[in-house]
Design a protein around this motif. Structure first.
Motif, PDB file in Angstrom:
ATOM      1  N   LEU A 267      31.939  33.005  35.005  1.00  0.00           N
ATOM      2  CA  LEU A 267      32.265  32.532  36.358  1.00  0.00           C
ATOM      3  C   LEU A 267      31.288  31.448  36.754  1.00  0.00           C
ATOM      4  O   LEU A 267      30.089  31.701  36.852  1.00  0.00           O
ATOM      5  CB  LEU A 267      32.152  33.673  37.366  1.00  0.00           C
ATOM      6  CG  LEU A 267      33.249  34.708  37.275  1.00  0.00           C
ATOM      7  CD1 LEU A 267      32.682  35.986  36.719  1.00  0.00           C
ATOM      8  CD2 LEU A 267      33.843  34.954  38.633  1.00  0.00           C
ATOM      9  N   GLN A 274      29.882  33.814  43.033  1.00  0.00           N
ATOM     10  CA  GLN A 274      30.356  34.447  41.787  1.00  0.00           C
ATOM     11  C   GLN A 274      30.045  35.954  41.762  1.00  0.00           C
ATOM     12  O   GLN A 274      30.864  36.753  41.299  1.00  0.00           O
ATOM     13  CB  GLN A 274      29.776  33.738  40.566  1.00  0.00           C
ATOM     14  CG  GLN A 274      28.270  33.691  40.532  1.00  0.00           C
ATOM     15  CD  GLN A 274      27.699  32.560  39.700  1.00  0.00           C
ATOM     16  OE1 GLN A 274      28.355  31.571  39.431  1.00  0.00           O
ATOM     17  NE2 GLN A 274      26.465  32.714  39.262  1.00  0.00           N
ATOM     18  N   GLY A 292      27.975  35.358  35.526  1.00  0.00           N
ATOM     19  CA  GLY A 292      27.975  34.199  36.427  1.00  0.00           C
ATOM     20  C   GLY A 292      27.110  33.106  35.814  1.00  0.00           C
ATOM     21  O   GLY A 292      25.986  33.377  35.394  1.00  0.00           O
TER      22      GLY A 292
END
Ligand code: UDP
Length: 354
Positions: A267, A274, A292
């Motif tokens: 992400l 995120q 993330g």
């Protein structure tokens, strides 16, 4: 060394609380917490765990109607020491339901200003992340811990809980490496999330890891897929989505990620967006691992320049980023607050005679 604390009722838990506090202060062990009781729920020992700033239990032991045990906030099942019966032995505890690569490697988790950080080098982090990705029995989370995130977590319970429950909390910022040195006297290597992500991409072909990229502007997202395919010809990218999807379409995205059979979801939405997304949708995903990666896709396509090697070696990547993107100053001021808090904490800690 593994220490197992048995938690069966608030009263008993309160008795071990000072011991847990002492472990936290010295931060030399990675405690494993066992919750016993009929059901795990937030109103039971979760309250006590939270008051002490501890993550939820690693193991659940007891009868549970559905066999599914939810951890607070992330709502993910925690591993159960025993599934069917409401009794167990220490033997059961040493053979958890699914082998956790971090526990198998005895990786020490410490706390810096109350946030978790795993003490591990780059190679171990890469191995663990790949193993977590390929274990699709549950979703695991890798979080890159840096000073900014630690300071955000002090105000945001969602971020704090997310870091607490992450399966792997890598020391991403040089500030974290310095804080571990100052507060714990331990020398550790920095494991930059951006490097870890790219190494996972490099391993993708070799280990058969399927990747889904979510985040950044459309041209950046599509460009990053192209660059990664050029750089690592065997990489398996099974899906992508830019990061400007309306909230109402997030459920559809989850369905697309699941249909793509991805092992890893990266992400790139920036922090804390995120982490909040993973918190909200993580338990609906069927990937092995979520991580993330902030603005990494922008650096992959060259839209944002990463610091040259000499700056990185001089541990000044944060300063380079600040000079290149002065608009980040307001956000990055938290690095200075972090440094001040670490020094304050150091001054407050009692000297321990050896
Ligand atoms: N971004 C996104 N969706 C949004 C807002 C931001 O995909 O709604 C992306 C943005 O395009 C950029 C990344 O998130 O690629 C944020 O990068 P930043 O460097 O700010 O993140 P950090 O690494 O500092 O968390």
């Amino acid at each position: 060394m593994k220490i197992i604390c048995v938690v069966s009722a608030p009263f008993k838990f309160m008795k071990i609380a000072p011991l847990m506090e002492a472990f936290k202060a010295r931060t030399i062990v990675r405690p494993l917490l066992l919750h016993t009781g009929q059901h795990y729920n937030d109103n039971m020992s979760g309250v006590f765990f939270r008051e002490l700033g501890l993550p939820g239990p690693n193991f659940f032991l007891g009868a549970s109607g559905t066999g599914v045990v939810k951890r607070p906030s992330l709502g993910r099942p925690c591993r159960r020491a025993h599934s069917e019966n409401n009794y167990s032995t220490m033997e059961t505890l040493t053979t958890p339901a699914s082998a956790n690569p971090l526990e198998m490697r005895n990786i020490v988790r410490v706390e810096i200003l109350n946030e978790s950080v795993d003490l591990l080098g780059f190679d171990t982090a890469l191995d663990c992340a790949c193993e977590l990705a390929l274990d699709r029995q549950r979703v695991s989370y890798v979080v890159a811990v840096n000073p900014e995130k630690v300071m955000t977590a002090r105000r945001s319970k969602i971020i704090h809980d997310f870091i607490c429950r992450a399966d792997l909390a890598i020391p991403d910022g040089i500030g974290i490496v310095a804080a571990v040195r100052i507060l714990l006297g331990k020398k550790i290597e920095r494991v930059a999330g951006a490097d870890l992500m790219q190494m996972i991409c490099e391993e993708s072909g070799k280990r058969g890891i399927k990747i889904f990229l979510y985040g950044a502007k459309e041209d950046v997202n599509a460009g990053a897929v192209e660059v990664l395919r050029r750089r690592y010809p065997d990489i398996q990218i099974v899906g992508r989505q830019n990061g400007y999807l309306p909230e109402s379409e997030s459920e559809d995205l989850v369905a697309r990620v699941n249909a793509s059979d991805a092992d890893v979801l990266f992400l790139a939405l920036g922090s804390p967006r995120q982490e909040k997304w993973m918190n909200q949708y993580g338990d609906k995903l069927r990937v092995g691992m979520c991580m993330g990666v902030g603005g990494t896709l922008d650096t992959i396509v060259g839209k944002v320049k990463r610091a040259p090697m000499a700056w990185r070696r001089a541990k000044l990547e944060w300063l380079y980023r600040l000079i290149r993107q002065p608009s980040r100053f307001w956000r990055q001021r938290r690095i200075f607050y972090f440094a001040a808090r670490v020094l304050l904490e150091k001054a407050r800690r009692p000297k321990i005679s050896k």
